[in-house]
Design a protein around this motif. Structure first.
Motif, PDB file in Angstrom:
ATOM      1  N   GLN A 325       0.755  -1.164   0.106  1.00 12.66           N
ATOM      2  CA  GLN A 325      -0.064  -0.016  -0.056  1.00 12.66           C
ATOM      3  C   GLN A 325       0.821   1.398   0.134  1.00 12.66           C
ATOM      4  O   GLN A 325      -0.041   2.394   0.080  1.00 12.66           O
ATOM      5  CB  GLN A 325      -0.770  -0.160   1.072  1.00 12.66           C
ATOM      6  N   GLY A 326       2.398   1.324  -0.161  1.00 16.66           N
ATOM      7  CA  GLY A 326       2.979   2.085  -0.078  1.00 16.66           C
ATOM      8  C   GLY A 326       3.281   3.058   1.444  1.00 16.66           C
ATOM      9  O   GLY A 326       3.730   3.798   0.978  1.00 16.66           O
ATOM     10  N   LEU A 327       3.205   1.994   2.258  1.00 14.76           N
ATOM     11  CA  LEU A 327       3.112   2.314   3.728  1.00 14.76           C
ATOM     12  C   LEU A 327       4.194   1.361   4.128  1.00 14.76           C
ATOM     13  O   LEU A 327       5.274   0.653   4.044  1.00 14.76           O
ATOM     14  CB  LEU A 327       1.855   1.980   4.214  1.00 14.76           C
ATOM     15  N   GLU A 328       5.106   2.509   5.022  1.00 12.68           N
ATOM     16  CA  GLU A 328       5.518   1.208   5.964  1.00 12.68           C
ATOM     17  C   GLU A 328       5.555   1.387   7.675  1.00 12.68           C
ATOM     18  O   GLU A 328       5.081   1.918   8.482  1.00 12.68           O
ATOM     19  CB  GLU A 328       7.163   2.913   6.513  1.00 12.68           C
ATOM     20  N   MET A 329       5.897   0.525   8.236  1.00 14.70           N
ATOM     21  CA  MET A 329       5.804  -0.441   9.977  1.00 14.70           C
ATOM     22  C   MET A 329       5.677   0.975  10.422  1.00 14.70           C
ATOM     23  O   MET A 329       4.667   0.993  11.438  1.00 14.70           O
ATOM     24  CB  MET A 329       6.472  -1.202   9.833  1.00 14.70           C
ATOM     25  N   PRO A 330       7.370   1.652  10.844  1.00 11.45           N
ATOM     26  CA  PRO A 330       6.662   2.687  11.566  1.00 11.45           C
ATOM     27  C   PRO A 330       5.994   4.002  11.612  1.00 11.45           C
ATOM     28  O   PRO A 330       5.496   3.848  12.727  1.00 11.45           O
ATOM     29  CB  PRO A 330       8.483   3.014  11.090  1.00 11.45           C
ATOM     30  N   LYS A 331       5.407   4.387  10.474  1.00 11.21           N
ATOM     31  CA  LYS A 331       4.659   5.360  10.096  1.00 11.21           C
ATOM     32  C   LYS A 331       3.937   4.447  11.092  1.00 11.21           C
ATOM     33  O   LYS A 331       2.836   5.589  11.089  1.00 11.21           O
ATOM     34  CB  LYS A 331       4.788   5.900   8.951  1.00 11.21           C
ATOM     35  N   TYR A 332       3.103   2.886  10.109  1.00 10.01           N
ATOM     36  CA  TYR A 332       1.697   2.966  10.694  1.00 10.01           C
ATOM     37  C   TYR A 332       1.727   2.780  11.912  1.00 10.01           C
ATOM     38  O   TYR A 332       0.424   3.544  12.520  1.00 10.01           O
ATOM     39  CB  TYR A 332       1.671   1.350   9.691  1.00 10.01           C
ATOM     40  N   LEU A 333       2.940   1.967  12.277  1.00  8.54           N
ATOM     41  CA  LEU A 333       2.586   2.117  14.388  1.00  8.54           C
ATOM     42  C   LEU A 333       2.521   3.384  14.851  1.00  8.54           C
ATOM     43  O   LEU A 333       1.969   3.342  16.497  1.00  8.54           O
ATOM     44  CB  LEU A 333       4.325   1.447  14.460  1.00  8.54           C
ATOM     45  N   GLU A 334       3.184   4.041  14.679  1.00  3.21           N
ATOM     46  CA  GLU A 334       2.977   6.298  15.214  1.00  3.21           C
ATOM     47  C   GLU A 334       1.789   6.614  15.068  1.00  3.21           C
ATOM     48  O   GLU A 334       1.274   7.019  16.039  1.00  3.21           O
ATOM     49  CB  GLU A 334       4.246   7.134  14.555  1.00  3.21           C
ATOM     50  N   SER A 335       0.855   6.013  14.045  1.00  6.68           N
ATOM     51  CA  SER A 335      -0.435   6.686  13.863  1.00  6.68           C
ATOM     52  C   SER A 335      -1.176   6.455  14.698  1.00  6.68           C
ATOM     53  O   SER A 335      -1.317   5.049  15.043  1.00  6.68           O
ATOM     54  CB  SER A 335      -1.393   6.214  12.452  1.00  6.68           C
TER      55      SER A 335
END
Length: 335
Positions: A325-335
């Motif tokens: 989906q064009g996302l990164e795990m760290p950014k996903y966990l921050e949201s």
């Protein structure tokens, strides 16, 4: 072969396995042949030298080490069969003794399939729903077929609901373009609700060449959870506007889809919808039965390693989905 079993609890056992020399002699010969193929022994072609010659060349301990994997694989399977164990996953192996002229001794720690004791799952009533289809169900599909055969004509006017707009767009958040948030020559039929709520309405009144900028908030139930309820900035450049004319529902349209007439097409659609609803009802029943089985059953303790492996697998699958989906795990966990 001697096997001693020790129960470790939590659906794990420890097997102490002693393999006598006569039971792995054949594995030693095969290992020696493999090593002989990689060695130069005067007077013999690769792999054709006798065991004693190869042993003298490479060392007997190297032959044992080469044969070890085969010895363990063969004897472990025999031990599990002998003890009538149902194992899951790979065993943890610890070598206790590996020396020429001696038995091979090792310890295998294995996970067992947890014992499941079924409860009174049949006592809970499963409610079934009679499957029916309505004319509205059929009409929705027929309308979709009409949209598939719509005639499109390029027009020089502002876009209206029902038109197809071809555009370039960019989506950013905090002045950073989202991964996967850029699309070129993107087609969109206004009014079909395929974009973020409010997006299509912003394009009504725009014409080819117009550039638009606006902010919209992703809905709470947005499929990308990291973007849900967050505001984003959209930049749009309208490239083309097409008017779309839907065909009539008649025999000619039915023939375009390979049917003799409209009646045959409608019947096939109705049959397909009915079958789909029946399948979904059956799946619902099966899911309820499975839930009853699980909630009423008693399950032995699950090995910690099995839980760890499953968690690792789930994290890997999540990371893979996010990357697609064009996302990164760290950014996903921050949201």
């Amino acid at each position: 072969m001697k096997v001693d079993k020790k129960d470790l609890g939590k659906s794990q056992v420890e097997l102490s396995i002693e393999v006598p020399l006569e039971e792995f002699d054949e594995h030693l010969k095969k290992a020696a042949t493999r090593l002989g193929q990689k060695s130069t022994i005067p007077g013999f072609r690769p792999g054709k030298a006798p065991y004693e010659k190869i042993k003298a060349k490479v060392g007997e301990m190297n032959i044992y080490q080469e044969a070890l994997s085969d010895i363990i694989n063969h004897s472990f399977f025999q031990a599990v069969t002998q003890e009538k164990l149902i194992t899951i996953g790979e065993p943890d192996i610890k070598i206790e003794k590996l020396a020429p002229g001696n038995p091979v001794v090792y310890i295998a720690t294995v996970m067992l399939l947890p014992k499941v004791t079924l409860g009174n799952w049949q006592e809970k009533e499963i409610k079934t729903t009679e499957v029916k289809i309505s004319q509205e169900d059929t009409n929705k599909t027929m309308d979709e077929l009409k949209r598939m055969r719509a005639k499109e004509v390029l027009v020089d006017r502002v876009a209206q609901m029902g038109d197809k707009v071809v555009m370039d767009f960019e989506v950013s958040m905090n002045k950073v373009v989202l991964e996967g948030g850029v699309s070129y020559k993107h087609p969109l039929v206004l009014g079909e609700g395929r974009m973020v709520p409010g997006f299509e309405e912003k394009l009504v009144g725009a014409k080819a060449g117009d550039e638009l900028e606006f902010d919209l908030t992703f809905p709470e139930n947005y499929y990308q959870a990291s973007l849900a309820k967050k505001e984003a900035h959209f930049k749009i450049k309208v490239l083309e506007v097409f008017t779309r004319t839907l065909p009539e529902l008649n025999d000619e349209l039915a023939k375009e889809f390979g049917f003799e007439n409209l009646v045959a097409l409608e019947k096939q659609i109705s049959d397909n919808i009915l079958k789909d609803k029946q399948n979904r009802e059956q799946q619902k029943i099966e899911a309820e039965v499975m839930e009853n089985l699980v909630t009423t059953a008693t399950i032995d303790e699950i090995p910690e390693k099995l839980i760890h492996n499953e968690v690792h697998k789930m994290i890997s699958e999540l990371r893979y989905d996010l990357e697609n989906q064009g996302l990164e795990m760290p950014k996903y966990l921050e949201s």
